[in-house]
Design an enzyme around this catalytic site. Structure first.
Site, PDB file in Angstrom:
ATOM      1  N   TYR A  47      21.656  -2.210  -5.045  1.00  0.00           N
ATOM      2  CA  TYR A  47      20.780  -0.965  -4.955  1.00  0.00           C
ATOM      3  C   TYR A  47      21.292   0.312  -5.901  1.00  0.00           C
ATOM      4  O   TYR A  47      20.627   1.069  -5.929  1.00  0.00           O
ATOM      5  CB  TYR A  47      20.376  -0.306  -3.554  1.00  0.00           C
ATOM      6  CG  TYR A  47      19.796  -1.591  -2.579  1.00  0.00           C
ATOM      7  CD1 TYR A  47      19.177  -2.652  -3.248  1.00  0.00           C
ATOM      8  CD2 TYR A  47      19.584  -1.551  -1.381  1.00  0.00           C
ATOM      9  CE1 TYR A  47      18.762  -3.590  -2.408  1.00  0.00           C
ATOM     10  CE2 TYR A  47      19.155  -2.142  -0.713  1.00  0.00           C
ATOM     11  CZ  TYR A  47      18.882  -3.490  -1.115  1.00  0.00           C
ATOM     12  OH  TYR A  47      18.002  -4.192  -0.177  1.00  0.00           O
ATOM     13  N   HIS A 105      23.520 -11.304  -0.104  1.00  0.00           N
ATOM     14  CA  HIS A 105      22.123 -10.848  -0.543  1.00  0.00           C
ATOM     15  C   HIS A 105      21.208 -11.960  -0.803  1.00  0.00           C
ATOM     16  O   HIS A 105      20.054 -11.915  -0.110  1.00  0.00           O
ATOM     17  CB  HIS A 105      22.381 -10.077  -1.702  1.00  0.00           C
ATOM     18  CG  HIS A 105      21.232  -8.857  -1.687  1.00  0.00           C
ATOM     19  ND1 HIS A 105      21.471  -7.707  -2.555  1.00  0.00           N
ATOM     20  CD2 HIS A 105      19.956  -8.955  -1.257  1.00  0.00           C
ATOM     21  CE1 HIS A 105      20.371  -6.951  -2.316  1.00  0.00           C
ATOM     22  NE2 HIS A 105      19.564  -7.548  -1.638  1.00  0.00           N
TER      23      HIS A 105
END
Ligand SMILES: NC(=O)c1ccc[n+]([C@@H]2O[C@H](COP(=O)([O-])OP(=O)(O)OC[C@H]3O[C@@H](n4cnc5c(N)ncnc54)[C@H](OP(=O)(O)O)[C@@H]3O)[C@@H](O)[C@H]2O)c1
Length: 272
Positions: A47, A105
């Site tokens: 991010y 992730h």
């Protein structure tokens, strides 16, 4: 704030998702969310906002020990030495000595999973992460990870909202004492104008997003809605003062199907 308990972790049931929040906006929203009572922030290396999440944490004045911070290791860092190094880099960006939860992730079939979860467990043993877990893992991958990991995994963070049936992953998590953490919990905003959720909400004087989030936490699922709007920060956390009836819970669950998935990539695993 309610908590979801899983293999020794106490995960605040609602967290702030921070995907696509950048720069000052990100820091300001994290700060504001914590002032409003959020105690769980979800970020990731991918991010590119760990630095700003850390700024928001410090700016809020809320004690570090009261906030549950999750970050995620990107798949290109899954080789054991890379994983440890990149976890340390995340901590440096966040300016923290440990995160509360560190996740893989996405699965990465190019690195043997046993090596990756071994490295993840070592990061925990080094005291850099209080808890560890996975994200976007299917039932088969959960089984493989649990069998190979020397430390308990506390969650699988996966897409979950009324339009996507996740019964199989939920069952696998429960079998292993893991929590399901729901990403895209308001279906990226699509629940806002959902007629069924609006109708149910009228009975409780709640918005469709609040009904949706309540439906998740009432299943013992943690949810991490993201918003860039200050007023929606409050809306998304004001879900602990009502309870959906069994009939309403069932009606919302019946809306889900396998085709309701919103996030899919070429590198995604073969979903259940
Ligand atoms: N592990 C993974 O691979 C993965 C993948 C995706 C997401 N995530 C995590 O999960 C978090 C949440 O998922 P997401 O961002 O995909 O989707 P989401 O939280 O379901 O939806 C975010 C969108 O919904 C809108 N929204 C939020 N609250 C609302 C409300 N009360 N009423 C109406 N609209 C509302 C937001 O718009 P406004 O900004 O205009 O309010 C935003 O456009 C992410 O931020 C990230 O932290 C993880």
């Amino acid at each position: 704030m309610n908590f979801i308990e899983a293999n020794g972790a106490k995960i605040p049931a609602i967290g702030l998702g921070t995907w696509e929040l950048r720069g000052r906006t990100c820091a300001r929203l994290v700060e504001q969310a914590l002032r409003l009572g959020y105690r769980h922030i979800d970020t990731a290396q991918a991010y590119e906002n760990e630095r700003e999440v850390g700024e928001g944490l410090r700016g809020s004045g809320v004690k570090r020990g009261e906030v549950f911070v999750t970050t995620k290791i990107w798949t290109t860092h899954f080789a054991p030495n890379d994983l440890e190094r990149s976890a340390k880099e995340s901590l440096a960006r966040l300016r923290l000595t440990e995160v509360d939860l560190l996740l893989l992730h996405w699965p990465n079939p190019q690195v043997p999973l046993s090596e990756t979860v071994g490295a993840l467990a070592r990061v925990r043993q080094l005291g850099l992460a209080r808890h560890i877990g996975v994200s976007n893992f299917t039932v088969a991958l959960i089984e493989e990870a649990v069998a190979a990991c020397p430390e308990p995994l506390v969650c699988d963070q996966v897409e979950y909202h009324p339009y996507l049936d996740q019964a199989k992953v939920m069952e696998a998590c429960a079998r292993h004492g893991m929590a399901l953490v729901a990403y895209s919990p308001v279906a990226k905003g699509r629940v806002k104008n959902d007629q069924a959720l609006l109708r149910i909400g009228e009975r409780y004087r709640k918005t469709s997003a609040q009904v949706c989030l309540r439906w998740l936490v009432q299943q013992n699922v943690a949810a991490i809605p993201r918003t860039s709007k200050l007023e929606r920060l409050s809306e998304n956390i004001e879900i602990f003062d009502f309870e959906l009836s069994d009939a309403d819970m069932r009606e919302i669950s019946d809306m889900g199907s396998a085709s309701g998935r919103l996030t899919d990539f070429g590198f995604a695993p073969k979903w259940d």
